[in-house]
Write a protein that holds these residues in place. Sequence first.
Motif, PDB file in Angstrom:
ATOM      1  N   MET B   3      30.783  49.877  19.086  1.00 24.57           N
ATOM      2  CA  MET B   3      30.378  49.102  17.907  1.00 24.57           C
ATOM      3  C   MET B   3      29.172  49.734  17.201  1.00 24.57           C
ATOM      4  N   GLU B   7      27.791  45.564  13.796  1.00 30.45           N
ATOM      5  CA  GLU B   7      28.814  44.866  14.586  1.00 30.45           C
ATOM      6  C   GLU B   7      28.192  44.242  15.841  1.00 30.45           C
ATOM      7  N   LYS B   8      27.258  44.948  16.458  1.00 25.11           N
ATOM      8  CA  LYS B   8      26.625  44.396  17.668  1.00 25.11           C
ATOM      9  C   LYS B   8      25.806  43.143  17.380  1.00 25.11           C
ATOM     10  N   ALA B  11      28.279  40.340  16.719  1.00 23.78           N
ATOM     11  CA  ALA B  11      28.924  39.848  17.950  1.00 23.78           C
ATOM     12  C   ALA B  11      27.961  38.940  18.711  1.00 23.78           C
ATOM     13  N   ARG B  12      26.721  39.382  18.825  1.00 21.18           N
ATOM     14  CA  ARG B  12      25.729  38.599  19.549  1.00 21.18           C
ATOM     15  C   ARG B  12      25.523  37.223  18.909  1.00 21.18           C
ATOM     16  N   LEU B  16      30.371  36.410  20.660  1.00 22.30           N
ATOM     17  CA  LEU B  16      31.606  37.135  20.983  1.00 22.30           C
ATOM     18  C   LEU B  16      31.270  38.446  21.697  1.00 22.30           C
ATOM     19  N   GLU B  17      32.212  38.948  22.460  1.00 22.80           N
ATOM     20  CA  GLU B  17      32.038  40.238  23.136  1.00 22.80           C
ATOM     21  C   GLU B  17      32.084  41.379  22.125  1.00 22.80           C
ATOM     22  N   ASN B  18      33.070  41.275  21.240  1.00 14.44           N
ATOM     23  CA  ASN B  18      33.320  42.337  20.256  1.00 14.44           C
ATOM     24  C   ASN B  18      33.635  41.736  18.907  1.00 14.44           C
ATOM     25  N   VAL B  19      33.332  42.472  17.876  1.00 12.41           N
ATOM     26  CA  VAL B  19      33.868  42.127  16.547  1.00 12.41           C
ATOM     27  C   VAL B  19      34.376  43.425  15.915  1.00 12.41           C
ATOM     28  N   ILE B  25      33.836  35.557  10.949  1.00 12.91           N
ATOM     29  CA  ILE B  25      33.118  34.969  12.082  1.00 12.91           C
ATOM     30  C   ILE B  25      32.057  33.983  11.596  1.00 12.91           C
ATOM     31  N   CYS B  27      28.252  32.836  12.440  1.00 17.95           N
ATOM     32  CA  CYS B  27      27.086  33.358  13.158  1.00 17.95           C
ATOM     33  C   CYS B  27      25.909  32.409  13.088  1.00 17.95           C
TER      34      CYS B  27
END
Lengths: 163, 420
Positions: B3, B7-8, B11-12, B16-19, B25, B27
């Motif tokens: 990522m 993206e990180k 995700a955080r 989520l683990e990944n986006v 999404i 956030c």
Amino acid sequence: MILEGKVWRYGDNVDTDVIIPARYLNSAEPKELAEHCMEDIDPTFAGKVNAGDIIVAGRNFGCGSSREHAPVAIKASGVPCVIADSFARIFFRNAINIGLPLIELGAAVTEIDNGDNVKIDLSKGLVENITKNKYYKVQPLPGFIQEIANAGGLISYIKGDQV
Amino acid sequence: MGMTMTEKIFARHAGLENVVPGQLIKCKVDLVLGNDITAPPAIKEFECIGRPVFDKDKIALVPDHFAPNKDIKSAEMAKRMREFAKKHNITNYFEVGRMGIEHVLLPEVGLVAPGELIIGADSHTCTYGAVGAFATGVGSTDMGAAMATGDTWFKVPSSIKVILNGKMPRWVGGKDIILTLIGMIGVDGARYQALEFAGDGVANLTMTDRLTIANMAIEAGAKNGIFPVDDVTLEYISPKVKRSYSPVRADDDAVYDRVITIELDKLTPVVALPHLPENVRPVNEVSETVIDQVVIGSCTNGRIEDLAQAAEIISGRSIHPGIRTIIIPGSQSVYMEAMAKGYIETFIKAGAVVSTPTCGPCLGGYMGILAAGERAVATTNRNFRGRMGHVDSEVYLAGPAVAAASAIMGRIAGPWEVSK
């Protein structure tokens, strides 16, 4: 929803400073903003626009400032929809949030001229240039964004979400 | 799949683990920002929702655009924001006298930190990418909604990697880097995308350079601009931010839509001609352009290093008699530091005027509006038609060195012309 109206045609990179110049941002009243809508690119617009007219423009429409006053001014002018080759992202988001539908038509906008009559079927994503007898199909908005649009904007969507 | 930094952070904040790019999404936000123009409509929307503020410590309200109030209507808007701040006990409301230009002020007071997610109802909110945060501009409705819910929706952008190599020559600064990039890719060259800066040249950039560069990511249409977190960042952040924060680093196998390389040692001071920031030319090519006004300040170039550079050039010289030069420190602490270092005296002795912190002229608000046919060199961020005043006025964007030299010469000029 079906919309039909006369086209006001503008070029690429129509920025939020010309849509609503900052000298009028000491008010957030939609009617006041509409009186100066497009003033620095087309001083005739505010006086001559009729409810139902449609703005058609080139690439990157609404670039620049995050002022939501820009889509608000357009909507309060009676323009029910803007068609462009592409939109700047904050403008796109703001327009959806305040309930001003946008259509990203791509390079086909070059086939639409000032004064043409266009017809739009928002739910089916259809655009018809009545004057030139041409038809276009556009990608529908992602479902989640359609839900915001269908709720009439973000605030109604959130209020619904809460219940 | 690896990522990117953006993206990180997404995700955080989405849990989520990944986006992946294109994903929609929701956030959590670490900070919501508004100013005297955008907050009043946001407050109206907020009140429609009918909930309390999500966190009184995570909302920042800064009257900077038309403040100190330029007219009665502006005073009414500032009052609305002030009353809201009082009613909801907002911790980070900055009154005139303590405020600064929002994007100069917030990093200075430690309200933005690496790895955080910030939204602001101002397009230059992307400035905070300089500290390795995700930060982007939104409208008033988004701001109002986030003040109630503490979250917002995003479409994950794809990223463009901008590799900066080497070291800048003398008189080249962050402004020249970002204008050069915008000149290369155009005002919609990064539309809906993230600009992620990388390369060995980043280590040679001061925080001021990085703040200037990230600030103008929006001028390429980008959603955000983001810098890796290194020693320079941590040295800047650690005395200011006392809460815990957690920087992100792009994965080695992160996927980029495009890679652009800029050799910093080949750059030269540039100017963006009217009426788009992409109309970039080397100073030499346009140095015959006669001007009427110079503005040094703004969220782009209103920091102490910017004023230091201007003072170095102006010191011991006089502003050209045909030029009005307006210098605007970006915050009260920048103002005080400039005073302590003698810059303010240098400016005033040379014939410039120094203003309280405000966005004022940058957006054609007040404090330096142009008449028809007038031209300004400004260290601001936009040169759209009518941006600084009359629709038939012109703005040339440049860094503080070129702006200061132009003030002395009465025309667009490189700093080397003054140094002779």
